[in-house]
Design a protein around this motif. Structure first.
Motif, PDB file in Angstrom:
ATOM      1  N   THR A   1       0.839  -1.199   0.000  1.00 16.60           N
ATOM      2  CA  THR A   1       0.000   0.000   0.000  1.00 16.60           C
ATOM      3  C   THR A   1       0.868   1.240   0.000  1.00 16.60           C
ATOM      4  O   THR A   1       0.617   2.191  -0.752  1.00 16.60           O
ATOM      5  CB  THR A   1      -0.937   0.006   1.224  1.00 16.60           C
ATOM      6  OG1 THR A   1      -1.694  -1.200   1.215  1.00 16.60           O
ATOM      7  CG2 THR A   1      -1.880   1.198   1.193  1.00 16.60           C
TER       8      THR A   1
ATOM      9  N   ALA B   1     -10.820   3.145  -3.197  1.00 15.24           N
ATOM     10  CA  ALA B   1     -10.458   2.703  -1.848  1.00 15.24           C
ATOM     11  C   ALA B   1     -10.317   3.900  -0.903  1.00 15.24           C
ATOM     12  O   ALA B   1     -10.789   3.864   0.235  1.00 15.24           O
ATOM     13  CB  ALA B   1      -9.163   1.892  -1.886  1.00 15.24           C
ATOM     14  N   VAL B   2      -9.695   4.964  -1.375  1.00 20.85           N
ATOM     15  CA  VAL B   2      -9.531   6.164  -0.546  1.00 20.85           C
ATOM     16  C   VAL B   2     -10.892   6.780  -0.249  1.00 20.85           C
ATOM     17  O   VAL B   2     -11.164   7.210   0.876  1.00 20.85           O
ATOM     18  CB  VAL B   2      -8.582   7.179  -1.228  1.00 20.85           C
ATOM     19  CG1 VAL B   2      -8.612   8.532  -0.530  1.00 20.85           C
ATOM     20  CG2 VAL B   2      -7.161   6.631  -1.260  1.00 20.85           C
TER      21      VAL B   2
ATOM     22  N   LEU C   1     -12.597   4.661   2.375  1.00 22.49           N
ATOM     23  CA  LEU C   1     -11.965   4.947   3.660  1.00 22.49           C
ATOM     24  C   LEU C   1     -12.490   6.273   4.221  1.00 22.49           C
ATOM     25  O   LEU C   1     -12.890   6.346   5.381  1.00 22.49           O
ATOM     26  CB  LEU C   1     -10.448   5.014   3.500  1.00 22.49           C
ATOM     27  CG  LEU C   1      -9.648   5.451   4.722  1.00 22.49           C
ATOM     28  CD1 LEU C   1      -9.645   4.350   5.779  1.00 22.49           C
ATOM     29  CD2 LEU C   1      -8.236   5.810   4.329  1.00 22.49           C
ATOM     30  N   ARG C   2     -12.521   7.290   3.386  1.00 22.36           N
ATOM     31  CA  ARG C   2     -12.951   8.616   3.830  1.00 22.36           C
ATOM     32  C   ARG C   2     -14.398   8.608   4.316  1.00 22.36           C
ATOM     33  O   ARG C   2     -14.724   9.223   5.323  1.00 22.36           O
ATOM     34  CB  ARG C   2     -12.796   9.616   2.684  1.00 22.36           C
ATOM     35  CG  ARG C   2     -13.178  11.028   3.079  1.00 22.36           C
ATOM     36  CD  ARG C   2     -13.037  11.983   1.936  1.00 22.36           C
ATOM     37  NE  ARG C   2     -13.161  13.360   2.380  1.00 22.36           N
ATOM     38  CZ  ARG C   2     -13.143  14.395   1.576  1.00 22.36           C
ATOM     39  NH1 ARG C   2     -12.975  14.218   0.277  1.00 22.36           N
ATOM     40  NH2 ARG C   2     -13.280  15.609   2.065  1.00 22.36           N
TER      41      ARG C   2
ATOM     42  N   HIS D   1     -14.861   4.839   7.241  1.00 20.23           N
ATOM     43  CA  HIS D   1     -14.010   4.541   8.398  1.00 20.23           C
ATOM     44  C   HIS D   1     -14.271   5.564   9.506  1.00 20.23           C
ATOM     45  O   HIS D   1     -14.537   6.732   9.234  1.00 20.23           O
ATOM     46  CB  HIS D   1     -12.541   4.578   7.981  1.00 20.23           C
ATOM     47  CG  HIS D   1     -11.614   4.005   9.004  1.00 20.23           C
ATOM     48  ND1 HIS D   1     -11.152   4.739  10.081  1.00 20.23           N
ATOM     49  CD2 HIS D   1     -11.057   2.777   9.115  1.00 20.23           C
ATOM     50  CE1 HIS D   1     -10.353   3.986  10.806  1.00 20.23           C
ATOM     51  NE2 HIS D   1     -10.283   2.786  10.241  1.00 20.23           N
TER      52      HIS D   1
ATOM     53  N   TYR E   1      -7.863  10.758   8.110  1.00 22.21           N
ATOM     54  CA  TYR E   1      -6.993   9.872   7.347  1.00 22.21           C
ATOM     55  C   TYR E   1      -6.948  10.290   5.884  1.00 22.21           C
ATOM     56  O   TYR E   1      -5.894  10.270   5.252  1.00 22.21           O
ATOM     57  CB  TYR E   1      -7.459   8.424   7.453  1.00 22.21           C
ATOM     58  CG  TYR E   1      -7.183   7.749   8.776  1.00 22.21           C
ATOM     59  CD1 TYR E   1      -6.492   8.381   9.800  1.00 22.21           C
ATOM     60  CD2 TYR E   1      -7.629   6.460   8.997  1.00 22.21           C
ATOM     61  CE1 TYR E   1      -6.246   7.741  11.008  1.00 22.21           C
ATOM     62  CE2 TYR E   1      -7.392   5.811  10.200  1.00 22.21           C
ATOM     63  CZ  TYR E   1      -6.699   6.464  11.197  1.00 22.21           C
ATOM     64  OH  TYR E   1      -6.460   5.823  12.385  1.00 22.21           O
ATOM     65  N   TYR E   2      -8.095  10.660   5.348  1.00 19.68           N
ATOM     66  CA  TYR E   2      -8.148  11.100   3.951  1.00 19.68           C
ATOM     67  C   TYR E   2      -7.204  12.293   3.735  1.00 19.68           C
ATOM     68  O   TYR E   2      -6.412  12.296   2.796  1.00 19.68           O
ATOM     69  CB  TYR E   2      -9.573  11.494   3.549  1.00 19.68           C
ATOM     70  CG  TYR E   2      -9.593  12.247   2.241  1.00 19.68           C
ATOM     71  CD1 TYR E   2      -9.473  11.566   1.031  1.00 19.68           C
ATOM     72  CD2 TYR E   2      -9.684  13.638   2.217  1.00 19.68           C
ATOM     73  CE1 TYR E   2      -9.447  12.258  -0.167  1.00 19.68           C
ATOM     74  CE2 TYR E   2      -9.665  14.335   1.017  1.00 19.68           C
ATOM     75  CZ  TYR E   2      -9.546  13.642  -0.177  1.00 19.68           C
ATOM     76  OH  TYR E   2      -9.516  14.325  -1.358  1.00 19.68           O
TER      77      TYR E   2
ATOM     78  N   LEU F   1      -3.529  11.289   3.838  1.00 24.44           N
ATOM     79  CA  LEU F   1      -3.137  10.599   2.603  1.00 24.44           C
ATOM     80  C   LEU F   1      -3.111  11.559   1.418  1.00 24.44           C
ATOM     81  O   LEU F   1      -2.210  11.505   0.582  1.00 24.44           O
ATOM     82  CB  LEU F   1      -4.078   9.426   2.323  1.00 24.44           C
ATOM     83  CG  LEU F   1      -4.022   8.278   3.327  1.00 24.44           C
ATOM     84  CD1 LEU F   1      -5.110   7.260   3.025  1.00 24.44           C
ATOM     85  CD2 LEU F   1      -2.654   7.629   3.347  1.00 24.44           C
TER      86      LEU F   1
ATOM     87  N   LEU G   1      -6.115   1.945   4.911  1.00 28.38           N
ATOM     88  CA  LEU G   1      -6.258   1.837   3.454  1.00 28.38           C
ATOM     89  C   LEU G   1      -5.864   0.441   2.986  1.00 28.38           C
ATOM     90  O   LEU G   1      -6.499  -0.116   2.084  1.00 28.38           O
ATOM     91  CB  LEU G   1      -5.409   2.903   2.762  1.00 28.38           C
ATOM     92  CG  LEU G   1      -5.538   2.951   1.239  1.00 28.38           C
ATOM     93  CD1 LEU G   1      -6.971   3.258   0.810  1.00 28.38           C
ATOM     94  CD2 LEU G   1      -4.562   3.977   0.664  1.00 28.38           C
ATOM     95  N   SER G   2      -4.865  -0.144   3.613  1.00 22.45           N
ATOM     96  CA  SER G   2      -4.458  -1.521   3.278  1.00 22.45           C
ATOM     97  C   SER G   2      -5.612  -2.489   3.481  1.00 22.45           C
ATOM     98  O   SER G   2      -5.836  -3.377   2.655  1.00 22.45           O
ATOM     99  CB  SER G   2      -3.284  -1.976   4.150  1.00 22.45           C
ATOM    100  OG  SER G   2      -2.121  -1.297   3.828  1.00 22.45           O
TER     101      SER G   2
ATOM    102  N   VAL H   1      -8.733  -1.810   3.269  1.00 25.19           N
ATOM    103  CA  VAL H   1      -9.715  -1.588   2.199  1.00 25.19           C
ATOM    104  C   VAL H   1      -9.225  -2.225   0.902  1.00 25.19           C
ATOM    105  O   VAL H   1      -9.980  -2.908   0.211  1.00 25.19           O
ATOM    106  CB  VAL H   1      -9.972  -0.077   1.986  1.00 25.19           C
ATOM    107  CG1 VAL H   1     -10.862   0.161   0.772  1.00 25.19           C
ATOM    108  CG2 VAL H   1     -10.600   0.548   3.227  1.00 25.19           C
TER     109      VAL H   1
END
Length: 182
Positions: free
Chosen positions: A18, A90-91, A94-95, A98, A104-105, A108, A151-152, A154
């Motif tokens: 990732t 995936a991002v 996550l955004r 999660h 986190y978004y 990243l 993210l990993s 996801v």
């Protein structure tokens, strides 16, 4: 001891995969953009039309480019594009899903995904200030690691080792009864 525990997460091959994808993201986006522009110019010069017009005409004519470099180049562009779409999807997941997705978004985004690459950690933290209040260097690095791990999960799902550890936590072996012949 604490350092050994922290390194354990970053030594995980899934984390590393990732992290490498994130590190390569800007280069892939840039390369893809250049490839598409190059193919567009090449088609305009060679065929006097846009790619879309050209493709429509060859499909109508039944032309097959199976053994040509054009098809291989198009496949390469498509693979890169699919990788970018996978990462963006995936991002986004996550955004939006999660529990710490929004911070986190932004971590990243400013670290790996924004079109421009920032010079250093201080500049990234400066960009994060409107999104994450009072973020320190230590907090940034800790949360960056957590964001990559999230993210990993996801991208790749839980690894079997993680799943086994989780199951072992809830259903320890030593409390189970063994059936006949076991």
């Amino acid at each position: 001891m604490k350092q050994a525990i922290e390194n354990k997460g970053t030594e995980n091959p899934v984390y590393h995969d990732t992290w490498m994808l994130l590190r390569k993201y800007r280069d892939v986006v840039w390369s893809l953009e250049l490839s598409v522009q190059q193919v567009r110019r090449q088609f305009q010069i060679e065929f006097g039309s846009s790619i879309e017009d050209f493709l429509e005409s060859i499909y109508l004519a039944g032309v097959d480019f199976a053994d040509s470099g054009i098809q291989e180049h198009a496949r390469s562009i498509e693979r890169s594009y699919q990788m970018i779409r996978l990462m963006e999807s995936a991002v986004s997941l996550l955004r939006n899903k999660h529990k710490f997705g929004e911070p986190y978004y932004w971590i990243l985004y400013y670290t790996y995904l924004s079109p421009q690459q920032y010079r250093d950690t201080e500049e990234i933290i400066g960009q994060l200030q409107p999104h994450i209040q009072d973020i320190s260097y230590r907090t940034y690095f800790r949360k960056r690691k957590e964001a990559i791990e999230a993210l990993s999960s996801v991208l790749w799902g839980y690894t079997s080792r993680d799943s086994l550890n989780l199951l072992e936590h809830f259903f320890p072996d030593n409390g189970r009864e063994k059936g006949p012949g076991r």
